[in-house]
Design an enzyme around this catalytic site. Structure first.
Site, PDB file in Angstrom:
ATOM      1  N   ASP A   1       0.900  -1.140  -0.212  1.00  0.00           N
ATOM      2  CA  ASP A   1      -0.076  -0.038  -0.238  1.00  0.00           C
ATOM      3  C   ASP A   1       0.663   1.571  -0.149  1.00  0.00           C
ATOM      4  OD1 ASP A   1       1.714  -0.169   2.534  1.00  0.00           O
ATOM      5  OD2 ASP A   1      -1.181  -0.610   3.628  1.00  0.00           O
TER       6      ASP A   1
ATOM      7  N   ASP B   1       1.385   4.613   2.116  1.00  0.00           N
ATOM      8  CA  ASP B   1       1.921   5.674   3.002  1.00  0.00           C
ATOM      9  C   ASP B   1       2.057   6.950   2.435  1.00  0.00           C
ATOM     10  OD1 ASP B   1       1.173   3.971   4.749  1.00  0.00           O
ATOM     11  OD2 ASP B   1       2.445   3.153   4.401  1.00  0.00           O
TER      12      ASP B   1
ATOM     13  N   ASP C   1      10.333   3.794  12.682  1.00  0.00           N
ATOM     14  CA  ASP C   1      10.925   3.156  13.332  1.00  0.00           C
ATOM     15  C   ASP C   1      12.307   2.698  12.580  1.00  0.00           C
ATOM     16  OD1 ASP C   1      10.061   2.036  11.289  1.00  0.00           O
ATOM     17  OD2 ASP C   1       8.809   0.756  12.599  1.00  0.00           O
TER      18      ASP C   1
HETATM   19  P1  ATP Z   1       3.819  -2.843   5.473  1.00  0.00           P
HETATM   20  O1  ATP Z   1       4.475  -3.244   4.324  1.00  0.00           O
HETATM   21  O2  ATP Z   1       4.072  -4.411   6.487  1.00  0.00           O
HETATM   22  O3  ATP Z   1       2.909  -2.086   5.269  1.00  0.00           O
HETATM   23  P2  ATP Z   1       4.874  -0.615   6.552  1.00  0.00           P
HETATM   24  O4  ATP Z   1       6.784  -0.257   6.877  1.00  0.00           O
HETATM   25  O5  ATP Z   1       4.620   0.387   5.269  1.00  0.00           O
HETATM   26  O6  ATP Z   1       5.331  -2.098   6.055  1.00  0.00           O
HETATM   27  P3  ATP Z   1       3.287   0.539   8.447  1.00  0.00           P
HETATM   28  O7  ATP Z   1       2.529  -0.314   9.278  1.00  0.00           O
HETATM   29  O8  ATP Z   1       2.258   0.669   7.240  1.00  0.00           O
HETATM   30  O9  ATP Z   1       4.436  -0.517   7.624  1.00  0.00           O
HETATM   31  O10 ATP Z   1       3.256   1.253   8.849  1.00  0.00           O
HETATM   32  C1  ATP Z   1       3.766   2.839   8.309  1.00  0.00           C
HETATM   33  C2  ATP Z   1       5.031   3.726   7.884  1.00  0.00           C
HETATM   34  O11 ATP Z   1       4.655   4.058  10.050  1.00  0.00           O
HETATM   35  C3  ATP Z   1       6.338   2.509   9.051  1.00  0.00           C
HETATM   36  O12 ATP Z   1       7.138   2.259   7.980  1.00  0.00           O
HETATM   37  C4  ATP Z   1       7.062   2.694   9.864  1.00  0.00           C
HETATM   38  O13 ATP Z   1       7.752   4.369   9.230  1.00  0.00           O
HETATM   39  C5  ATP Z   1       6.512   4.404  10.741  1.00  0.00           C
HETATM   40  N1  ATP Z   1       5.855   3.761  11.483  1.00  0.00           N
HETATM   41  C6  ATP Z   1       4.698   2.215  11.681  1.00  0.00           C
HETATM   42  N2  ATP Z   1       4.402   1.423  12.706  1.00  0.00           N
HETATM   43  C7  ATP Z   1       4.879   1.915  13.147  1.00  0.00           C
HETATM   44  C8  ATP Z   1       5.802   1.873  15.052  1.00  0.00           C
HETATM   45  N3  ATP Z   1       4.887   1.578  15.616  1.00  0.00           N
HETATM   46  N4  ATP Z   1       6.961   2.550  15.237  1.00  0.00           N
HETATM   47  C9  ATP Z   1       7.634   4.414  14.591  1.00  0.00           C
HETATM   48  N5  ATP Z   1       7.045   3.973  13.564  1.00  0.00           N
HETATM   49  C10 ATP Z   1       5.890   3.601  13.027  1.00  0.00           C
HETATM   50 MG    MG Z   2       2.404   0.672   5.802  1.00  0.00          MG
END
Ligand code: ATP
Ligand code: MG
Length: 450
Positions: A30, A32, A112
């Site tokens: 997706d 962001d 993170d």
């Molecule tokens: P995925 O492919 O699983 O969606 P993602 O990195 O996009 O991985 P998300 O949970 O969608 O993960 O979160 C989007 C972004 O928000 C992350 O890449 C990170 O930068 C930030 N983020 C998400 N959760 C946290 C957290 N618990 N602490 C700090 N930053 C976070």
């Molecule tokens: Mg994501």
């Protein structure tokens, strides 16, 4: 999409998982977006949006089937005004952090891992990498931004996320990021069970379940996510059973089939259910008025699920499905009554239950003759389901043609970083050197490099 925010006078960047995945040659799940517009302001720019608030408010903009998450810049810094403080629990855990950040740089610091904090500015077609995330992507390293212990204290789920990204991407976790995990992972028990349920699903159901399992075992975190399994953990049959089941759901994911949480829980908690059943059966033998096998199953199931529910909140519908799948394991042994057989084969979760049964049969050879018996019913049921699915997909296509996806199809072009250092295409050489030097200095100050 980003255009819309910029036209309204706001900054907007793509960030997080989508940039990480695009840069490492994977298809992002997706998109962001990070912006200086508040959720309310985003809401005003896009009529097709809604504000949702989990731990913090974000705005979902809907394009056909796809949802873009738009997050307002946040900050990890303590604000001057007391009234705007981050709310933390007694242990330092962040309860809410709706403190808005000034800019992308501040926003990056609260993310993170370095690989999750790379920003893409569509206007100038450039990547902005405050924490040397591209360097870590190339080295295949998961590295925490800031002090790992402090960041885990703020949000223990980051420990699960470290393992999840290591499993998903095949990266290693940097020493400093890995080191506090064993000592701090019990903090996961303080995280809301609803959030834990979501995190566990992401670990196991999205194509890297087997690798997640191995890492969780290595870090002793599996025992925290699924309590009360200690007596089975060293049993090679249990291990092989779980690994085989996870491997097959990873394959399903690659074949674009959906993996459901009830399968996962029915597999992992199976030995617990089985031993609860045997305990009740032993008790039953000593009683004058014995209860039926089905009644025993109905007693054992809620007890096992109730215990698991403390850690991962299992929604009612899913608990019901787990119960049916377990109950089917017992019913599959009943092959003499043709009416019963027909009724079992027409049950909603017949195929899911049989998938588990078949995996069990690999490790419990006496089940083989039952597998042979049920297999033709399974094949028939699978055929019927695939016919129904085809019909539904056709209907879906017709509906989708009506939804305009014109704007969404303008997918961003991310520069290719493989083998090249020219990632900041618009930077002068001096600017790039300066940025790299800052990233290096920061890494050195955090003792990042081996
Ligand atoms: P995925 O492919 O699983 O969606 P993602 O990195 O996009 O991985 P998300 O949970 O969608 O993960 O979160 C989007 C972004 O928000 C992350 O890449 C990170 O930068 C930030 N983020 C998400 N959760 C946290 C957290 N618990 N602490 C700090 N930053 C976070
Ligand atoms: Mg994501």
């Amino acid at each position: 999409m980003l255009e819309g925010l910029r036209r309204a006078g706001y900054q907007a960047y793509l960030v997080g998982g989508c940039i990480r995945d695009l840069l490492s040659g994977k298809k992002p799940k997706d998109f962001d977006v990070s912006t200086n517009a508040t959720p309310e302001q985003v809401r005003r720019v896009f009529s097709n949006s809604r504000i949702i608030g989990r731990r913090f408010k974000i705005c979902h903009v809907v394009f056909g089937r796809e949802i873009i998450e738009v997050t307002t810049f946040r900050s990890n810094q303590e604000p001057k005004h007391d009234s705007f403080k981050h709310q933390t629990s007694g242990t330092g855990m962040l309860v809410r952090d709706n403190i808005y950040g000034k800019n992308a740089e501040e926003d990056a610091a609260r993310r993170d891992f370095t690989i999750n904090a790379i920003y893409y500015d569509l206007k100038n077609s450039e990547l902005i990498d405050f924490h040397a995330g591209i360097y870590d992507l190339k080295r295949k390293v998961i590295d925490m931004i800031g002090d790992p212990q402090k960041r885990y204290l703020e949000d223990p789920v980051r420990m699960i996320r470290a393992l999840r990204f290591a499993a998903k991407l095949g990266f290693t976790i940097s020493k400093r990021t890995a080191e506090p995990i064993r000592r701090m992972e019990h903090l996961l028990l303080q995280v809301s069970n609803a959030r834990m349920f979501e995190e566990v699903n992401k670990l196991f159901l999205t194509g890297h379940g087997l690798e997640s399992y191995r890492l969780l075992r290595q870090y002793g975190m599996f025992e925290i996510l699924f309590g009360g399994l200690e007596q089975f953990l060293d049993n090679p049959a249990f291990n092989s059973f779980v690994e085989y089941a996870l491997q097959s759901s990873d394959e399903r994911y690659r074949d674009q089939k959906r993996n459901m949480p009830h399968f996962l829980y029915a597999v992992i908690l199976w030995p617990k259910f089985q031993s609860a059943v045997s305990r009740l059966m032993a008790l039953n033998d000593t009683k004058a008025d014995r209860v039926s096998m089905r009644e025993i199953a109905d007693l054992a199931c809620p007890a096992v699920l109730k215990e698991q529910n403390h850690i991962t909140a299992i929604p009612m519908g899913i608990a019901e499905s787990i119960r049916s799948m377990w109950s089917l394991q017992l019913q599959f042994l009943d092959i003499d009554d043709p009416d019963e057989v027909a009724s079992i084969a027409s049950k909603q979760l017949f195929r899911g239950g049989f998938d588990i049964f078949r995996i069990r049969a690999r490790f419990e050879p006496y089940l083989k003759r039952y597998v042979d018996f049920w297999q033709p019913y399974y094949d028939q049921s699978a055929q019927n389901a695939s016919r129904r699915r085809e019909a539904m997909e056709k209907e879906d296509e017709r509906r989708n043609e009506r939804v305009s996806k014109a704007e969404f199809s303008k997918r961003p072009q991310i520069p290719d970083i493989s083998g090249s250092n020219e990632v900041f295409s618009d930077d002068t050489d001096a600017e790039r050197q300066d940025r790299l030097a800052r990233a290096r200095a920061w890494r050195a100050s955090m003792h990042l490099d081996p």
